[in-house]
Write an enzyme that holds these catalytic residues in place. Structure first.
Site, PDB file in Angstrom:
ATOM      1  N   GLY A 198       0.832  -1.163  -0.046  1.00 46.15           N
ATOM      2  CA  GLY A 198       0.160   0.027  -0.075  1.00 46.15           C
ATOM      3  C   GLY A 198       0.950   1.241   0.075  1.00 46.15           C
ATOM      4  O   GLY A 198       2.063   1.020   0.168  1.00 46.15           O
ATOM      5  N   ASP A 214      -9.414  10.237   9.664  1.00 49.02           N
ATOM      6  CA  ASP A 214     -10.051  11.309  10.165  1.00 49.02           C
ATOM      7  C   ASP A 214     -11.608  10.869  10.031  1.00 49.02           C
ATOM      8  O   ASP A 214     -12.653  11.556  10.536  1.00 49.02           O
ATOM      9  CB  ASP A 214      -9.782  12.542   9.234  1.00 49.02           C
ATOM     10  N   LYS A 240     -13.145   1.425  10.844  1.00 49.58           N
ATOM     11  CA  LYS A 240     -11.588   1.639  11.419  1.00 49.58           C
ATOM     12  C   LYS A 240     -12.169   1.999  12.871  1.00 49.58           C
ATOM     13  O   LYS A 240     -11.084   1.887  13.760  1.00 49.58           O
ATOM     14  CB  LYS A 240     -11.161   2.901  10.630  1.00 49.58           C
ATOM     15  N   TRP A 291      -6.494  12.046   4.050  1.00 51.50           N
ATOM     16  CA  TRP A 291      -6.130  12.523   2.759  1.00 51.50           C
ATOM     17  C   TRP A 291      -4.856  11.988   2.113  1.00 51.50           C
ATOM     18  O   TRP A 291      -3.951  12.829   1.912  1.00 51.50           O
ATOM     19  CB  TRP A 291      -6.475  13.990   2.528  1.00 51.50           C
ATOM     20  N   LEU A 325       1.249   3.559   2.415  1.00 52.08           N
ATOM     21  CA  LEU A 325       1.970   3.908   3.651  1.00 52.08           C
ATOM     22  C   LEU A 325       3.158   2.731   3.618  1.00 52.08           C
ATOM     23  O   LEU A 325       4.038   3.060   4.050  1.00 52.08           O
ATOM     24  CB  LEU A 325       1.117   3.960   4.730  1.00 52.08           C
ATOM     25  N   TYR A 338     -16.760   2.632   6.155  1.00 50.40           N
ATOM     26  CA  TYR A 338     -15.392   2.432   6.403  1.00 50.40           C
ATOM     27  C   TYR A 338     -14.933   3.154   7.563  1.00 50.40           C
ATOM     28  O   TYR A 338     -14.096   2.643   8.205  1.00 50.40           O
ATOM     29  CB  TYR A 338     -14.739   3.475   5.112  1.00 50.40           C
ATOM     30  N   TYR A 392      -8.600  -2.004   4.576  1.00 48.55           N
ATOM     31  CA  TYR A 392      -9.568  -1.926   3.520  1.00 48.55           C
ATOM     32  C   TYR A 392      -9.730  -0.515   3.324  1.00 48.55           C
ATOM     33  O   TYR A 392     -10.415   0.327   4.388  1.00 48.55           O
ATOM     34  CB  TYR A 392     -10.768  -2.759   3.727  1.00 48.55           C
ATOM     35  N   THR A 393      -9.321   0.181   2.450  1.00 44.30           N
ATOM     36  CA  THR A 393      -9.522   1.678   2.461  1.00 44.30           C
ATOM     37  C   THR A 393     -10.588   2.386   0.943  1.00 44.30           C
ATOM     38  O   THR A 393     -10.680   3.482   0.786  1.00 44.30           O
ATOM     39  CB  THR A 393      -8.213   2.267   1.885  1.00 44.30           C
TER      40      THR A 393
HETATM   41  N1  LIG Z   1      -5.529   6.573   1.792  1.00 44.94           N
HETATM   42  C1  LIG Z   1      -6.191   7.603   2.527  1.00 44.94           C
HETATM   43  O1  LIG Z   1      -6.564   8.774   2.258  1.00 44.94           O
HETATM   44  C2  LIG Z   1      -5.979   7.388   3.786  1.00 44.94           C
HETATM   45  C3  LIG Z   1      -6.918   8.300   4.819  1.00 44.94           C
HETATM   46  C4  LIG Z   1      -6.859   8.267   6.328  1.00 44.94           C
HETATM   47  C5  LIG Z   1      -6.296   7.134   6.751  1.00 44.94           C
HETATM   48  N2  LIG Z   1      -5.794   6.110   6.096  1.00 44.94           N
HETATM   49  C6  LIG Z   1      -5.314   4.899   6.699  1.00 44.94           C
HETATM   50  O2  LIG Z   1      -3.983   4.979   6.557  1.00 44.94           O
HETATM   51  C7  LIG Z   1      -3.533   3.663   6.252  1.00 44.94           C
HETATM   52  C8  LIG Z   1      -2.551   3.160   5.126  1.00 44.94           C
HETATM   53  O3  LIG Z   1      -3.603   3.540   3.953  1.00 44.94           O
HETATM   54  P1  LIG Z   1      -3.123   3.508   2.568  1.00 44.94           P
HETATM   55  O4  LIG Z   1      -3.401   4.747   1.915  1.00 44.94           O
HETATM   56  O5  LIG Z   1      -1.760   3.080   2.717  1.00 44.94           O
HETATM   57  O6  LIG Z   1      -4.087   2.358   1.952  1.00 44.94           O
HETATM   58  P2  LIG Z   1      -3.869   1.499   0.799  1.00 44.94           P
HETATM   59  O7  LIG Z   1      -2.709   2.146  -0.394  1.00 44.94           O
HETATM   60  O8  LIG Z   1      -5.135   0.931   0.242  1.00 44.94           O
HETATM   61  O9  LIG Z   1      -2.873   0.058   1.329  1.00 44.94           O
HETATM   62  C9  LIG Z   1      -3.689  -0.629   1.956  1.00 44.94           C
HETATM   63  C10 LIG Z   1      -2.918  -1.793   1.809  1.00 44.94           C
HETATM   64  O10 LIG Z   1      -3.570  -2.975   2.749  1.00 44.94           O
HETATM   65  C11 LIG Z   1      -3.571  -4.331   2.009  1.00 44.94           C
HETATM   66  N3  LIG Z   1      -4.598  -4.870   2.718  1.00 44.94           N
HETATM   67  C12 LIG Z   1      -5.832  -4.970   2.378  1.00 44.94           C
HETATM   68  N4  LIG Z   1      -6.489  -6.031   3.069  1.00 44.94           N
HETATM   69  C13 LIG Z   1      -5.565  -6.779   3.690  1.00 44.94           C
HETATM   70  C14 LIG Z   1      -5.726  -7.832   4.394  1.00 44.94           C
HETATM   71  N5  LIG Z   1      -6.647  -8.678   4.717  1.00 44.94           N
HETATM   72  N6  LIG Z   1      -4.216  -8.251   4.888  1.00 44.94           N
HETATM   73  C15 LIG Z   1      -3.416  -7.782   4.680  1.00 44.94           C
HETATM   74  N7  LIG Z   1      -3.166  -6.784   4.087  1.00 44.94           N
HETATM   75  C16 LIG Z   1      -4.367  -6.106   3.434  1.00 44.94           C
HETATM   76  C17 LIG Z   1      -3.704  -3.865   0.863  1.00 44.94           C
HETATM   77  O11 LIG Z   1      -3.243  -4.741   0.029  1.00 44.94           O
HETATM   78  P3  LIG Z   1      -4.148  -5.526  -1.354  1.00 44.94           P
HETATM   79  O12 LIG Z   1      -3.927  -4.455  -2.421  1.00 44.94           O
HETATM   80  O13 LIG Z   1      -3.458  -6.613  -1.814  1.00 44.94           O
HETATM   81  O14 LIG Z   1      -5.473  -5.717  -0.870  1.00 44.94           O
HETATM   82  C18 LIG Z   1      -2.955  -2.723   0.366  1.00 44.94           C
HETATM   83  O15 LIG Z   1      -1.715  -3.018   0.161  1.00 44.94           O
HETATM   84  C19 LIG Z   1      -4.669   2.677   6.605  1.00 44.94           C
HETATM   85  O16 LIG Z   1      -4.864   2.329   7.805  1.00 44.94           O
HETATM   86  C20 LIG Z   1      -6.068   3.668   6.094  1.00 44.94           C
HETATM   87  O17 LIG Z   1      -7.118   3.425   6.551  1.00 44.94           O
HETATM   88  C21 LIG Z   1      -5.825   6.203   4.684  1.00 44.94           C
END
Ligand SMILES: NC(=O)c1ccc[n+]([C@@H]2O[C@H](COP(=O)([O-])OP(=O)(O)OC[C@H]3O[C@@H](n4cnc5c(N)ncnc54)[C@H](OP(=O)(O)O)[C@@H]3O)[C@@H](O)[C@H]2O)c1
Length: 287
Positions: free
Chosen positions: A10, A101, A128, A149, A12, A124, A60-61
């Site tokens: 992902g 957030d 969380k 974001w 992060l 979502y 799950y995002t």
């Molecule tokens: N993106 C945003 O804007 C945002 C905003 C606020 C908070 N956050 C939080 O920040 C954190 C990082 O987000 P991100 O933006 O890096 O998300 P991301 O790019 O969607 O990455 C999430 C990763 O989690 C993996 N994943 C999903 N289901 C899984 C499972 N069952 N077991 C193991 N891995 C799994 C996905 O792999 P697959 O692709 O192979 O499923 C993906 O590589 C998360 O906790 C998210 O809730 C994100």
């Protein structure tokens, strides 16, 4: 220090691997290597690796899709977080979990403090929040860091979507009445590593400094991308009201997070979001 990173592919997870500080031995697992919804897999892998800290970047995002995939969102964001927390507690390890957030309803217009009462507006955010709660029951010494974001040069995000759309369109409508803080995943990763090294516990917030609407963010992306030569032609960006752009999930109108407590603990603050946006776009250009 031995660290296990989940969600390695992902945004992060990828940035965490780029920002590993000296003296850290880490294992980063993607969803194929460790499915956090599987308690046996989590227990087996953590017992074998014996990490001192787990950083959970797996989630799950898909905010809109979550409205129709409630079980999957809950399995990853609630149960997955709980499995990791239980494993950490069993090993006497620390866990740093990342949250959002979107646990807040965004109905009061001042930055949200870590202790403010959550009230998610969609599945979502609810998943969380359920993850945060179970995590703290299973491992009371966990650290939860909420962010917002998020974008990176790796993976899919708003910045890359805007660049793609701006490349082919004369006009684009972007929501102007939802306010938050764009956050570069690279800066967030550095903050998480520092929290790991300091063995931080408790609930905190981290985003880049400053606020923007999605419309402001899109205008800044275009300005910076034109200056860098990533885009060649200007697209007219039209501000939209949320009601003019219906989505499956309802989003908080104002989800700015108050970062002061984490900035105080870490002794660093994040730069303004526009500074990091420039940095990420320059990197994207070179890729
Ligand atoms: N993106 C945003 O804007 C945002 C905003 C606020 C908070 N956050 C939080 O920040 C954190 C990082 O987000 P991100 O933006 O890096 O998300 P991301 O790019 O969607 O990455 C999430 C990763 O989690 C993996 N994943 C999903 N289901 C899984 C499972 N069952 N077991 C193991 N891995 C799994 C996905 O792999 P697959 O692709 O192979 O499923 C993906 O590589 C998360 O906790 C998210 O809730 C994100």
């Amino acid at each position: 220090m031995k660290v296990l990173i989940t969600g390695a592919d992902g945004q992060l997870g990828w940035e965490l691997q780029r920002a590993v500080p000296a003296g850290i031995e880490f294992t980063a697992c993607n969803s194929a290597e460790l499915d956090i919804t599987s308690k046996p897999q989590v227990d087996e892998l953590t017992a074998r690796l014996a990490p001192e800290i787990i950083i959970n970047a797996a989630a799950y995002t898909a905010v809109d899709r979550a409205e129709s995939e409630v079980e999957l969102a809950m399995a990853v964001n609630r149960d997955g977080a709980a499995h990791l927390a239980a494993a950490a507690a069993a090993l006497g390890a620390g866990i740093i979990h990342v949250s959002t957030d979107f646990i807040f309803d965004g109905c009061h217009y001042r930055p949200y403090l870590p202790a403010d009462v959550p009230n998610p507006t969609g599945v979502y955010g609810a998943s969380k929040l359920a993850g945060e709660r179970l995590l703290l029951i299973k491992c009371p010494d966990a650290a939860i860091i909420r962010t917002a974001w998020v974008y990176s040069s790796h993976g899919n995000n708003f910045v890359k979507t805007m660049l793609r759309l701006m490349d082919g369109r004369k006009e684009l409508g972007v929501v102007a009445d939802q306010i938050g803080s764009p956050t570069w995943a690279g800066g967030l990763a550095q903050a998480l590593w520092q929290a790991a090294v300091q063995k931080l516990t408790g609930v905190y917030h981290w985003t880049d400094a400053g606020v923007a609407s999605w419309y402001d963010f899109a205008c800044a992306i275009q300005e910076e991308a034109l200056a860098l030569g990533i885009l060649r032609r200007e697209t007219f960006i039209r501000p939209l009201r949320t009601e003019d752009y219906p989505t499956q999930a309802r989003r908080p109108p104002y989800s700015v997070l108050d970062k002061t407590s984490l900035w105080g603990e870490l002794g660093v603050s994040a730069p303004h979001w526009r500074f990091n946006l420039k940095k990420m776009l320059a990197e994207l250009k070179n890729v």
